[in-house]
Design a protein around this motif. Structure first.
Motif, mmCIF file in Angstrom:
data_model
loop_
_atom_site.group_PDB
_atom_site.id
_atom_site.type_symbol
_atom_site.label_atom_id
_atom_site.label_comp_id
_atom_site.label_asym_id
_atom_site.label_seq_id
_atom_site.Cartn_x
_atom_site.Cartn_y
_atom_site.Cartn_z
ATOM 1 N N VAL A 2 0.834 -1.199 0.000
ATOM 2 C CA VAL A 2 0.000 0.000 0.000
ATOM 3 C C VAL A 2 0.866 1.246 0.000
ATOM 4 O O VAL A 2 0.604 2.212 -0.728
ATOM 5 C CB VAL A 2 -0.943 -0.010 1.222
ATOM 6 N N ASP A 3 1.945 1.246 0.819
ATOM 7 C CA ASP A 3 2.831 2.411 0.892
ATOM 8 C C ASP A 3 3.494 2.689 -0.455
ATOM 9 O O ASP A 3 3.655 3.849 -0.847
ATOM 10 C CB ASP A 3 3.901 2.173 1.959
ATOM 11 N N LEU A 4 3.916 1.646 -1.164
ATOM 12 C CA LEU A 4 4.542 1.815 -2.480
ATOM 13 C C LEU A 4 3.536 2.388 -3.478
ATOM 14 O O LEU A 4 3.862 3.289 -4.255
ATOM 15 C CB LEU A 4 5.087 0.482 -2.977
ATOM 16 N N THR A 5 2.316 1.873 -3.457
ATOM 17 C CA THR A 5 1.265 2.367 -4.353
ATOM 18 C C THR A 5 0.969 3.831 -4.083
ATOM 19 O O THR A 5 0.847 4.645 -5.008
ATOM 20 C CB THR A 5 -0.021 1.539 -4.176
ATOM 21 N N VAL A 6 0.871 4.189 -2.795
ATOM 22 C CA VAL A 6 0.609 5.574 -2.414
ATOM 23 C C VAL A 6 1.739 6.485 -2.858
ATOM 24 O O VAL A 6 1.506 7.590 -3.366
ATOM 25 C CB VAL A 6 0.394 5.673 -0.886
ATOM 26 N N ALA A 7 2.980 6.027 -2.690
ATOM 27 C CA ALA A 7 4.133 6.834 -3.093
ATOM 28 C C ALA A 7 4.106 7.133 -4.599
ATOM 29 O O ALA A 7 4.357 8.262 -5.021
ATOM 30 C CB ALA A 7 5.426 6.104 -2.726
ATOM 31 N N ARG A 8 3.786 6.113 -5.401
ATOM 32 C CA ARG A 8 3.719 6.310 -6.850
ATOM 33 C C ARG A 8 2.565 7.245 -7.221
ATOM 34 O O ARG A 8 2.698 8.102 -8.106
ATOM 35 C CB ARG A 8 3.552 4.959 -7.552
ATOM 36 N N LEU A 9 1.420 7.067 -6.571
ATOM 37 C CA LEU A 9 0.258 7.934 -6.840
ATOM 38 C C LEU A 9 0.571 9.383 -6.479
ATOM 39 O O LEU A 9 0.170 10.308 -7.193
ATOM 40 C CB LEU A 9 -0.957 7.437 -6.060
ATOM 41 N N GLN A 10 1.299 9.578 -5.380
ATOM 42 C CA GLN A 10 1.647 10.941 -4.974
ATOM 43 C C GLN A 10 2.590 11.595 -5.978
ATOM 44 O O GLN A 10 2.459 12.792 -6.264
ATOM 45 C CB GLN A 10 2.285 10.925 -3.584
ATOM 46 N N GLU A 11 3.528 10.833 -6.510
ATOM 47 C CA GLU A 11 4.430 11.372 -7.520
ATOM 48 C C GLU A 11 3.660 11.829 -8.759
ATOM 49 O O GLU A 11 3.905 12.912 -9.293
ATOM 50 C CB GLU A 11 5.471 10.310 -7.901
ATOM 51 N N VAL A 12 2.728 10.980 -9.209
ATOM 52 C CA VAL A 12 1.904 11.327 -10.366
ATOM 53 C C VAL A 12 1.046 12.548 -10.058
ATOM 54 O O VAL A 12 0.923 13.464 -10.885
ATOM 55 C CB VAL A 12 1.009 10.134 -10.763
ATOM 56 N N MET A 13 0.469 12.575 -8.855
ATOM 57 C CA MET A 13 -0.415 13.670 -8.474
ATOM 58 C C MET A 13 0.321 15.006 -8.446
ATOM 59 O O MET A 13 -0.203 16.032 -8.907
ATOM 60 C CB MET A 13 -1.016 13.376 -7.096
ATOM 61 N N ILE A 14 1.544 15.024 -7.925
ATOM 62 C CA ILE A 14 2.313 16.269 -7.850
ATOM 63 C C ILE A 14 2.594 16.805 -9.247
ATOM 64 O O ILE A 14 2.450 18.014 -9.509
ATOM 65 C CB ILE A 14 3.631 16.035 -7.081
ATOM 66 N N VAL A 15 2.969 15.935 -10.155
ATOM 67 C CA VAL A 15 3.253 16.352 -11.534
ATOM 68 C C VAL A 15 1.989 16.917 -12.187
ATOM 69 O O VAL A 15 2.015 17.991 -12.816
ATOM 70 C CB VAL A 15 3.803 15.175 -12.360
ATOM 71 N N LEU A 16 0.866 16.207 -12.029
ATOM 72 C CA LEU A 16 -0.391 16.663 -12.626
ATOM 73 C C LEU A 16 -0.852 17.979 -12.008
ATOM 74 O O LEU A 16 -1.362 18.865 -12.715
ATOM 75 C CB LEU A 16 -1.470 15.586 -12.434
ATOM 76 N N TYR A 17 -0.677 18.102 -10.705
ATOM 77 C CA TYR A 17 -1.075 19.337 -10.004
ATOM 78 C C TYR A 17 -0.264 20.524 -10.526
ATOM 79 O O TYR A 17 -0.815 21.594 -10.822
ATOM 80 C CB TYR A 17 -0.851 19.156 -8.503
ATOM 81 N N ALA A 18 1.049 20.327 -10.645
ATOM 82 C CA ALA A 18 1.913 21.398 -11.156
ATOM 83 C C ALA A 18 1.547 21.766 -12.592
ATOM 84 O O ALA A 18 1.490 22.951 -12.952
ATOM 85 C CB ALA A 18 3.373 20.960 -11.064
ATOM 86 N N LEU A 19 1.275 20.760 -13.418
ATOM 87 C CA LEU A 19 0.879 21.018 -14.807
ATOM 88 C C LEU A 19 -0.428 21.789 -14.889
ATOM 89 O O LEU A 19 -0.590 22.693 -15.725
ATOM 90 C CB LEU A 19 0.757 19.693 -15.572
ATOM 91 N N SER A 20 -1.373 21.451 -14.010
ATOM 92 C CA SER A 20 -2.660 22.151 -14.032
ATOM 93 C C SER A 20 -2.476 23.630 -13.718
ATOM 94 O O SER A 20 -3.113 24.496 -14.344
ATOM 95 C CB SER A 20 -3.630 21.514 -13.033
ATOM 96 N N LEU A 21 -1.591 23.941 -12.764
ATOM 97 C CA LEU A 21 -1.327 25.344 -12.428
ATOM 98 C C LEU A 21 -0.678 26.071 -13.599
ATOM 99 O O LEU A 21 -0.998 27.237 -13.878
ATOM 100 C CB LEU A 21 -0.424 25.425 -11.195
ATOM 101 N N VAL A 22 0.212 25.379 -14.302
ATOM 102 C CA VAL A 22 0.857 25.977 -15.475
ATOM 103 C C VAL A 22 -0.176 26.281 -16.554
ATOM 104 O O VAL A 22 -0.180 27.378 -17.143
ATOM 105 C CB VAL A 22 1.947 25.030 -16.036
ATOM 106 N N PHE A 23 -1.083 25.336 -16.802
ATOM 107 C CA PHE A 23 -2.106 25.541 -17.838
ATOM 108 C C PHE A 23 -3.099 26.633 -17.437
ATOM 109 O O PHE A 23 -3.579 27.382 -18.290
ATOM 110 C CB PHE A 23 -2.832 24.232 -18.130
#
Length: 276
Positions: A2-23
């Motif tokens: 579960v911790d590994l899955t959460v870590a990967r999801l958080q990495e994806v989420m941070i990238v998407l969040y940053a991209l949304s702010l840029v757009f």
């Protein structure tokens, strides 16, 4: 696992969040509907990812994760993203959504890169009750609503200065008008004050029943009541005409900054307030 899955999801989420702010920023500069749609759906994807992570933590911990500072921060970010999506759908105010998500992104960075970790609740399981849950969740909800008031206050000052300088550009049309920002500011504070008041009542009731040793002069308790008093005073003096629109906006910004200080510093210095 579960911790590994959460870590990967958080990495994806941070990238998407940053991209949304840029757009969202590009949309503001270029007035492009396509960039606006991309930014919105990126934020929706971030919300779905956050909800998935929240659900995984609930499954892992067998409780709703709000009983520590790090858990409270994450839930706070989730609330801000949720509110930004609602405002995007209802009011179509992209600039406000952008500002709200900047706050959310900053708190998300604090959550991810701080030394705070998810652990078993610092509060004994026997002390976890519905009263404590209502106290914590309503406190976080009030902070989210006060964040909206902060965003409306910033937008009010931006629009006010643009109107005062009479330098209108094509990007001015993407901003709300003064009346909208003022109403949004007041309604957010009107909503946040009773929610925070209810949270404090439940918190005091829980401490009185569940804790053997606690002090009403604890740093976090006094700080929370100070926040409640300041927001109430801001509304009162504005109603009496002693705080005009610009001063009202600045005081709303100051009150939110105090709320953020109380959120972090109060929890750190508190003798027993080991959660939010």
């Amino acid at each position: 696992m579960v911790d590994l899955t959460v870590a990967r999801l958080q990495e994806v989420m941070i990238v998407l969040y940053a991209l949304s702010l840029v757009f969202y920023l590009i949309d503001y500069l270029k007035k492009s509907k396509s960039f606006q749609r991309i930014a919105f759906w990126l934020i929706v994807t971030v919300w779905v990812t956050q909800t998935a992570i929240l659900s995984l933590y609930i499954i892992q911990m067998k409780r709703f994760p709000v009983l520590s500072l790090v858990e409270g921060i994450y839930f706070y970010v989730w609330l801000l993203v949720t509110l930004s999506i609602v405002f995007q759908l209802i009011y179509k105010v992209n600039f406000m959504v952008f500002f709200t998500n900047i706050i959310g992104f900053v708190f998300l960075m604090i959550h991810v890169f701080s030394n705070l970790k998810y652990t078993a609740s610092t509060v004994g399981d026997s002390l976890i009750s519905e009263v404590l849950f209502v106290h914590i969740t309503s406190a976080i909800l009030s902070y989210a609503v006060f964040a909206l008031a902060f965003v409306f206050a910033v937008l009010y000052l931006i629009v006010y200065n643009v109107l005062k300088s009479k330098k209108f550009g094509k990007r001015f049309s993407s901003l709300p008008n003064l009346h909208q920002t003022m109403v949004g500011m007041k309604m957010s504070i009107y909503t946040g004050i009773p929610i925070l008041f209810v949270s404090l009542l439940f918190g005091v009731q829980w401490a009185y029943v569940a804790l053997e040793h606690w002090s009403p002069f604890d740093v976090k308790i006094m700080g929370s009541f100070a926040v409640l008093l300041i927001y109430s005073s801001v509304i009162y003096f504005n109603y009496k005409g002693k705080l005009q629109s610009v001063e009202f906006a600045w005081m709303t910004i100051f009150a939110f900054l105090l709320t953020v200080v109380n959120f972090f510093l109060g929890s750190t210095l508190s003798q027993f307030h080991l959660w939010i």
